[in-house]
Design a protein around this motif. Structure first.
Motif, PDB file in Angstrom:
ATOM      1  N   ARG A   1       0.836  -1.207   0.000  1.00 56.90           N
ATOM      2  CA  ARG A   1       0.000   0.000   0.000  1.00 56.90           C
ATOM      3  C   ARG A   1       0.873   1.261   0.000  1.00 56.90           C
ATOM      4  NH1 ARG A   1      -4.052  -1.990   4.916  1.00 56.90           N
ATOM      5  NH2 ARG A   1      -4.064  -4.179   4.278  1.00 56.90           N
TER       6      ARG A   1
ATOM      7  N   ASN B   1      -1.969   3.594   0.695  1.00 58.28           N
ATOM      8  CA  ASN B   1      -2.660   3.746  -0.591  1.00 58.28           C
ATOM      9  C   ASN B   1      -2.842   5.197  -1.032  1.00 58.28           C
ATOM     10  OD1 ASN B   1      -3.112   1.134  -1.687  1.00 58.28           O
ATOM     11  ND2 ASN B   1      -4.722   0.750  -0.185  1.00 58.28           N
TER      12      ASN B   1
ATOM     13  N   ASN C   1      -0.906  -1.867  -4.396  1.00 62.50           N
ATOM     14  CA  ASN C   1      -2.091  -1.075  -4.056  1.00 62.50           C
ATOM     15  C   ASN C   1      -3.348  -1.920  -4.158  1.00 62.50           C
ATOM     16  OD1 ASN C   1      -2.630  -1.258  -6.810  1.00 62.50           O
ATOM     17  ND2 ASN C   1      -2.910   0.933  -7.113  1.00 62.50           N
TER      18      ASN C   1
ATOM     19  N   VAL D   1      -8.204   3.940  -5.229  1.00 67.47           N
ATOM     20  CA  VAL D   1      -7.208   3.119  -4.540  1.00 67.47           C
ATOM     21  C   VAL D   1      -7.484   3.191  -3.044  1.00 67.47           C
ATOM     22  CG1 VAL D   1      -4.749   2.788  -4.118  1.00 67.47           C
ATOM     23  CG2 VAL D   1      -5.550   3.484  -6.390  1.00 67.47           C
TER      24      VAL D   1
END
Length: 290
Positions: free
Chosen positions: A41, A50, A68, A80
């Motif tokens: 992430r 993210n 992600n 995302v």
């Protein structure tokens, strides 16, 4: 990533696959190869997960691969975000107090763009936003990084595989250079991974989970990687996965998650994994020399 049960349809999928012969010999765990380090992430131990800031931090640490999670808004935008709810990582409860349980699929892209996705992590990141997939890949491209993209909760978003591939194509991520060296698409859903492979066979794919060794021949028909939780791993399992060729004719790989300390990193590296997904990519890199 969170461990979860694979959809029941996976059983039927596996039951129809043809048996493939394993490679011999498999890659040895002690052959000296260094695993790829993937920022989970983004560098999510140091910046809100993210977000573009997490990509920036991964780049600052010199990490080539970023992972992600992709989900879809009410009006069809790909964003995302890890959870299917906006509650944990944004201020959605304050901005939209009457919209519980604050599911991503119930909000438009414009509404999500209003949310603060950084303050929950640290006040220094106040004002960070939930990026669209386009914004995220632009930032990854800026640093010439590589992307391990997870299609999240595909059962909630019918058709998300095709939509994800369309965005990647529009942003130039399905050309030969990206597909061959800089992109992997993964999911906890075997059906979703199979769909990506069927739609775009050139794209490298990964299945998140630890399927039984007896089922690996079936997975090898559509998945280049088997990517398990590090707690479920053993050297024997890694060798079993690497004993098969994936859909592109190359040895199947193992990227394991989520490894955040040096001891665990050295343990899985000793098993011979091909990649380590981590919130602390600097710690893991220093431990294993990846």
């Amino acid at each position: 990533m969170h461990a979860r049960a694979v959809a029941a349809s996976t059983t039927a999928l596996l039951g129809t696959a043809a048996l493939l012969l394993p490679l011999s010999p498999a890659r040895a765990a002690d052959d000296g190869a260094r695993p790829v380090i993937v920022a989970h992430r983004g560098a999510s131990a140091y910046a809100p997960e993210n977000t573009l800031a997490a990509v920036d931090k991964a780049a600052a640490l010199g990490v080539d691969w970023v992972e992600n999670d992709v989900q879809r808004t009410k009006d069809g935008e790909l964003v995302v975000l890890h959870d299917d709810s906006l509650q944990r990582t944004t201020d959605v409860e304050e901005v939209f107090p009457d919209r519980a349980p604050w599911k991503v699929k119930d909000f438009t892209a414009a509404e999500i763009a209003r949310l603060d996705a950084g303050s929950w992590f640290d006040p220094a990141y106040a004002g960070a936003r939930v990026p669209t997939l386009e914004q995220f890949v632009h930032r990854v491209e800026r640093y010439h990084q590589k992307l391990l993209l997870e299609i999240k909760n595909p059962q909630l978003y019918p058709g998300i595989e095709r939509e994800t591939l369309k965005v990647l194509s529009n942003e130039g991520w399905l050309d030969r250079r990206h597909v061959k060296h800089r992109l992997i698409v993964q999911s906890f859903s075997a059906d979703s991974v199979r769909t990506v492979h069927d739609l775009k066979p050139a794209v490298k794919t990964g299945f998140l989970g630890t399927p039984p060794v007896a089922d690996l021949p079936a997975y090898s028909g559509f998945s280049d990687q088997i990517n398990p939780s590090h707690g479920s791993l053993s050297a024997a399992y890694v060798a079993a996965v690497q004993g098969f060729r994936g859909p592109h004719g190359k040895r199947m790989e193992v990227f394991t998650w989520t490894v955040n300390d040096a001891a665990a990193a050295r343990r899985v590296a000793g098993f011979g994994v091909d990649g380590i997904i981590t919130n602390t990519p600097d710690v893991v890199r220093d431990a294993v020399g990846g």
